[in-house]
Design a protein around this motif. Structure first.
Motif, PDB file in Angstrom:
ATOM      1  N   VAL A  71     -15.469  65.086  19.333  1.00  0.00           N
ATOM      2  CA  VAL A  71     -16.858  65.527  19.144  1.00  0.00           C
ATOM      3  C   VAL A  71     -16.898  66.872  18.419  1.00  0.00           C
ATOM      4  CG1 VAL A  71     -18.942  66.278  20.373  1.00  0.00           C
ATOM      5  CG2 VAL A  71     -17.742  64.212  21.093  1.00  0.00           C
ATOM      6  N   LEU A  72     -16.038  67.790  18.813  1.00  0.00           N
ATOM      7  CA  LEU A  72     -16.008  69.096  18.143  1.00  0.00           C
ATOM      8  C   LEU A  72     -15.533  68.976  16.695  1.00  0.00           C
ATOM      9  CD1 LEU A  72     -14.730  71.455  20.972  1.00  0.00           C
ATOM     10  CD2 LEU A  72     -17.049  71.187  20.114  1.00  0.00           C
ATOM     11  N   SER A  73     -14.705  67.996  16.410  1.00  0.00           N
ATOM     12  CA  SER A  73     -14.290  67.758  15.029  1.00  0.00           C
ATOM     13  C   SER A  73     -15.490  67.395  14.159  1.00  0.00           C
ATOM     14  CB  SER A  73     -13.247  66.643  14.954  1.00  0.00           C
ATOM     15  OG  SER A  73     -12.053  67.043  15.549  1.00  0.00           O
ATOM     16  N   CYS A  74     -16.409  66.617  14.718  1.00  0.00           N
ATOM     17  CA  CYS A  74     -17.630  66.273  13.979  1.00  0.00           C
ATOM     18  C   CYS A  74     -18.420  67.530  13.629  1.00  0.00           C
ATOM     19  CB  CYS A  74     -18.499  65.326  14.793  1.00  0.00           C
ATOM     20  SG  CYS A  74     -17.770  63.722  15.095  1.00  0.00           S
ATOM     21  N   PHE A  75     -18.568  68.429  14.589  1.00  0.00           N
ATOM     22  CA  PHE A  75     -19.295  69.666  14.328  1.00  0.00           C
ATOM     23  C   PHE A  75     -18.550  70.559  13.333  1.00  0.00           C
ATOM     24  CE2 PHE A  75     -21.226  68.581  18.478  1.00  0.00           C
ATOM     25  CZ  PHE A  75     -22.549  68.531  18.058  1.00  0.00           C
ATOM     26  N   CYS A  76     -17.229  70.559  13.401  1.00  0.00           N
ATOM     27  CA  CYS A  76     -16.447  71.332  12.435  1.00  0.00           C
ATOM     28  C   CYS A  76     -16.647  70.786  11.020  1.00  0.00           C
ATOM     29  CB  CYS A  76     -14.965  71.317  12.803  1.00  0.00           C
ATOM     30  SG  CYS A  76     -14.569  72.321  14.234  1.00  0.00           S
ATOM     31  N   ILE A  77     -16.744  69.477  10.896  1.00  0.00           N
ATOM     32  CA  ILE A  77     -16.998  68.884   9.582  1.00  0.00           C
ATOM     33  C   ILE A  77     -18.369  69.309   9.070  1.00  0.00           C
ATOM     34  CG2 ILE A  77     -17.447  66.694   8.395  1.00  0.00           C
ATOM     35  CD1 ILE A  77     -15.093  65.529   9.955  1.00  0.00           C
ATOM     36  N   PHE A  78     -19.375  69.342   9.951  1.00  0.00           N
ATOM     37  CA  PHE A  78     -20.705  69.769   9.531  1.00  0.00           C
ATOM     38  C   PHE A  78     -20.706  71.224   9.062  1.00  0.00           C
ATOM     39  CE2 PHE A  78     -22.422  66.325  12.453  1.00  0.00           C
ATOM     40  CZ  PHE A  78     -22.674  65.464  11.406  1.00  0.00           C
ATOM     41  N   THR A  79     -19.969  72.091   9.743  1.00  0.00           N
ATOM     42  CA  THR A  79     -19.923  73.485   9.286  1.00  0.00           C
ATOM     43  C   THR A  79     -19.180  73.602   7.957  1.00  0.00           C
ATOM     44  OG1 THR A  79     -17.998  73.921  10.683  1.00  0.00           O
ATOM     45  CG2 THR A  79     -20.143  74.520  11.579  1.00  0.00           C
ATOM     46  N   ASN A  80     -18.146  72.797   7.764  1.00  0.00           N
ATOM     47  CA  ASN A  80     -17.468  72.792   6.463  1.00  0.00           C
ATOM     48  C   ASN A  80     -18.396  72.283   5.365  1.00  0.00           C
ATOM     49  OD1 ASN A  80     -14.720  73.772   6.756  1.00  0.00           O
ATOM     50  ND2 ASN A  80     -14.452  72.055   8.139  1.00  0.00           N
ATOM     51  N   ILE A  81     -19.199  71.280   5.677  1.00  0.00           N
ATOM     52  CA  ILE A  81     -20.157  70.773   4.689  1.00  0.00           C
ATOM     53  C   ILE A  81     -21.183  71.849   4.349  1.00  0.00           C
ATOM     54  CG2 ILE A  81     -22.029  69.104   4.358  1.00  0.00           C
ATOM     55  CD1 ILE A  81     -20.241  67.069   5.825  1.00  0.00           C
ATOM     56  N   TYR A  82     -21.571  72.650   5.335  1.00  0.00           N
ATOM     57  CA  TYR A  82     -22.472  73.771   5.045  1.00  0.00           C
ATOM     58  C   TYR A  82     -21.853  74.673   3.980  1.00  0.00           C
ATOM     59  CZ  TYR A  82     -24.990  78.129   5.386  1.00  0.00           C
ATOM     60  OH  TYR A  82     -25.700  79.242   5.069  1.00  0.00           O
ATOM     61  N   ILE A  93     -12.704  78.785  -4.731  1.00  0.00           N
ATOM     62  CA  ILE A  93     -11.725  78.893  -3.647  1.00  0.00           C
ATOM     63  C   ILE A  93     -12.296  78.338  -2.346  1.00  0.00           C
ATOM     64  CG2 ILE A  93     -12.341  81.281  -3.078  1.00  0.00           C
ATOM     65  CD1 ILE A  93      -8.779  80.126  -2.901  1.00  0.00           C
ATOM     66  N   GLU A  94     -13.589  78.579  -2.111  1.00  0.00           N
ATOM     67  CA  GLU A  94     -14.226  78.045  -0.907  1.00  0.00           C
ATOM     68  C   GLU A  94     -14.337  76.521  -0.982  1.00  0.00           C
ATOM     69  OE1 GLU A  94     -17.331  81.255   0.719  1.00  0.00           O
ATOM     70  OE2 GLU A  94     -17.731  80.520  -1.315  1.00  0.00           O
ATOM     71  N   LEU A  95     -14.621  76.031  -2.140  1.00  0.00           N
ATOM     72  CA  LEU A  95     -14.703  74.586  -2.339  1.00  0.00           C
ATOM     73  C   LEU A  95     -13.378  73.920  -1.970  1.00  0.00           C
ATOM     74  CD1 LEU A  95     -16.590  72.318  -3.498  1.00  0.00           C
ATOM     75  CD2 LEU A  95     -15.395  72.677  -5.653  1.00  0.00           C
ATOM     76  N   VAL A  96     -12.289  74.462  -2.475  1.00  0.00           N
ATOM     77  CA  VAL A  96     -10.964  73.898  -2.197  1.00  0.00           C
ATOM     78  C   VAL A  96     -10.613  74.046  -0.712  1.00  0.00           C
ATOM     79  CG1 VAL A  96      -8.498  74.154  -2.660  1.00  0.00           C
ATOM     80  CG2 VAL A  96     -10.131  74.238  -4.546  1.00  0.00           C
ATOM     81  N   LEU A  97     -10.825  75.243  -0.156  1.00  0.00           N
ATOM     82  CA  LEU A  97     -10.484  75.480   1.253  1.00  0.00           C
ATOM     83  C   LEU A  97     -11.229  74.532   2.182  1.00  0.00           C
ATOM     84  CD1 LEU A  97     -10.450  79.376   1.509  1.00  0.00           C
ATOM     85  CD2 LEU A  97      -8.540  77.845   1.894  1.00  0.00           C
ATOM     86  N   HIS A  98     -12.520  74.396   1.974  1.00  0.00           N
ATOM     87  CA  HIS A  98     -13.310  73.595   2.905  1.00  0.00           C
ATOM     88  C   HIS A  98     -13.139  72.097   2.682  1.00  0.00           C
ATOM     89  CE1 HIS A  98     -15.092  76.915   5.053  1.00  0.00           C
ATOM     90  NE2 HIS A  98     -15.202  77.539   3.887  1.00  0.00           N
TER      91      HIS A  98
END
Length: 124
Positions: A71-82, A93-98
């Protein structure tokens, strides 16, 4: 998960550094910088708890910890999408990192599902 703990620390540090550089070099709309800093802080905390739950769940073969990790992985993906799509200024660099962070999260989610299936079959 082992490599993701180091990569996640790198993502948070580099994103914070780039955020600081953008704050000094570019003008932000009112309150937008605070939102981005808050999302980064939330991501760091989420990722820490997610990795902690994943390590513990895998070590003791516990279903609840693995579900929390999923479940927390889902939220981590949403913050990366932000950080990929909705922040004010997006640097390469942010594009590649996230993007790499999203791929780590997706890989961990697949492995969590496999582990959940295996743990469930061992309990039966």
């Amino acid at each position: 998960m082992f490599y993701d703990q180091f990569f996640s620390a790198l993502v948070v540090i580099l994103t914070a550094a780039v955020l600081g550089l953008k704050r000094n070099a570019l003008s932000y709309p009112s309150g937008q910088f605070a939102i981005e800093a808050l999302v980064l802080t939330g991501y760091a905390l989420l990722k820490y708890v997610q990795l902690k739950a994943g390590f513990k769940g895998n070590k003791v073969e516990s279903l609840p910890e693995m579900i929390v990790m999923f479940v927390l992985s889902c939220f981590c993906i949403f913050t990366n999408i932000y950080f990929l799509a909705w922040q004010t200024y997006i640097m390469y660099i942010e594009l590649v990192l996230h993007l790499v962070a999203v791929s780590f999260c997706l890989g961990e989610m697949v492995m969590a599902v496999i582990a959940l299936i295996m743990f469930k079959s061992l309990d039966a």
